[in-house]
Design an enzyme around this catalytic site. Sequence first.
Site, PDB file in Angstrom:
ATOM      1  N   ASP A 181       0.854  -1.185   0.000  1.00  0.00           N
ATOM      2  CA  ASP A 181       0.000   0.000   0.000  1.00  0.00           C
ATOM      3  C   ASP A 181       0.894   1.240   0.000  1.00  0.00           C
ATOM      4  OD1 ASP A 181      -2.157  -1.625   0.017  1.00  0.00           O
ATOM      5  OD2 ASP A 181      -2.966  -0.961   1.951  1.00  0.00           O
ATOM      6  N   HIS A 187      -8.227   8.686  -0.068  1.00  0.00           N
ATOM      7  CA  HIS A 187      -8.229   7.763   1.070  1.00  0.00           C
ATOM      8  C   HIS A 187      -9.428   7.956   1.997  1.00  0.00           C
ATOM      9  CE1 HIS A 187      -6.171   5.302   4.284  1.00  0.00           C
ATOM     10  NE2 HIS A 187      -5.683   4.705   3.206  1.00  0.00           N
ATOM     11  N   HIS A 215       3.525  -2.127   3.836  1.00  0.00           N
ATOM     12  CA  HIS A 215       3.513  -0.694   3.518  1.00  0.00           C
ATOM     13  C   HIS A 215       4.931  -0.249   3.170  1.00  0.00           C
ATOM     14  CE1 HIS A 215      -0.338  -1.031   5.648  1.00  0.00           C
ATOM     15  NE2 HIS A 215      -0.683   0.080   5.026  1.00  0.00           N
ATOM     16  N   HIS A 261      -6.215   2.500  -4.619  1.00  0.00           N
ATOM     17  CA  HIS A 261      -6.393   2.688  -3.175  1.00  0.00           C
ATOM     18  C   HIS A 261      -7.173   3.964  -2.896  1.00  0.00           C
ATOM     19  CE1 HIS A 261      -5.674   1.418   0.841  1.00  0.00           C
ATOM     20  NE2 HIS A 261      -4.732   2.282   1.149  1.00  0.00           N
TER      21      HIS A 261
END
Length: 259
Positions: free
Chosen positions: A67, A122, A216, A118
């Site tokens: 991510d 956000h 991440h 993604h």
Amino acid sequence: MTKKLSLLFLSCLVLFMPSTAFGEGWGYKKSDNNQPPDVGRYGPMVEKYDGFYVDPAGDKTVYLTFDNGYEQGYTGQVLDILKEKEVPATFFVTGHYIESAPDLLKRMAKEGHLIGNHSWSHPDFTTISKEKMKEELERVNESVQELTGQETMSFVRPPRGTFNDQTMKWASEFGYTHAFWSVAFKDWETDKQKGWEYAYHSVLDQIHPGAVVLLHTVSKDNAEALSQLIDELRKRGYHFGSLNDLVVKRYIPAPIWGM
């Protein structure tokens, strides 16, 4: 107001009103015996819309996913290792990442990695309207396509892992497959890194055939553990696949030998 106008009004209202359904947070009971985790009632919810969190085939395949909300200086190192080890990955990016790290985004695509969605800003998908969710996803898709030439964007990972039946339905209508995960740990706090060995063991302690691993790229520990982690997994008989491989396996039956 005529009946036709009333129906039109109600349709528009549903389209633009925020989702008020309860938001689910992706989670599971971790397994420590080389088996997929128990996701409880989330399993049927995900399967209903052809999403996934694991490769159920049982093969010793690992799917690395990252991510990318913002750049912390470690993605280049991650890409170097993936290139050296010839390992595919999927990077789920936000609008901030696209705008702040376009060269890294281009490199991901150039080196054969998938780029997933993604969202642009956000948000919690369960608190916004269908139209707003569509806008969030389209903006990422169009920007990535313009920068990299990636023609299709098939996978979405909801921000914060928050979802519900409605947002999964909407994503499916937009042409996306939800990509959750079966291996993860708290690695995103940049001021609380614990050393590469912590990241290394956090993954290996949960690993299992068909694992979809969430990491991440803001994590220094992850960047420093990745090379050793790939080597160790290969020693244990694992190989690495892309999320496209996982989806293809779901819809193409295994060959029947001897025919």
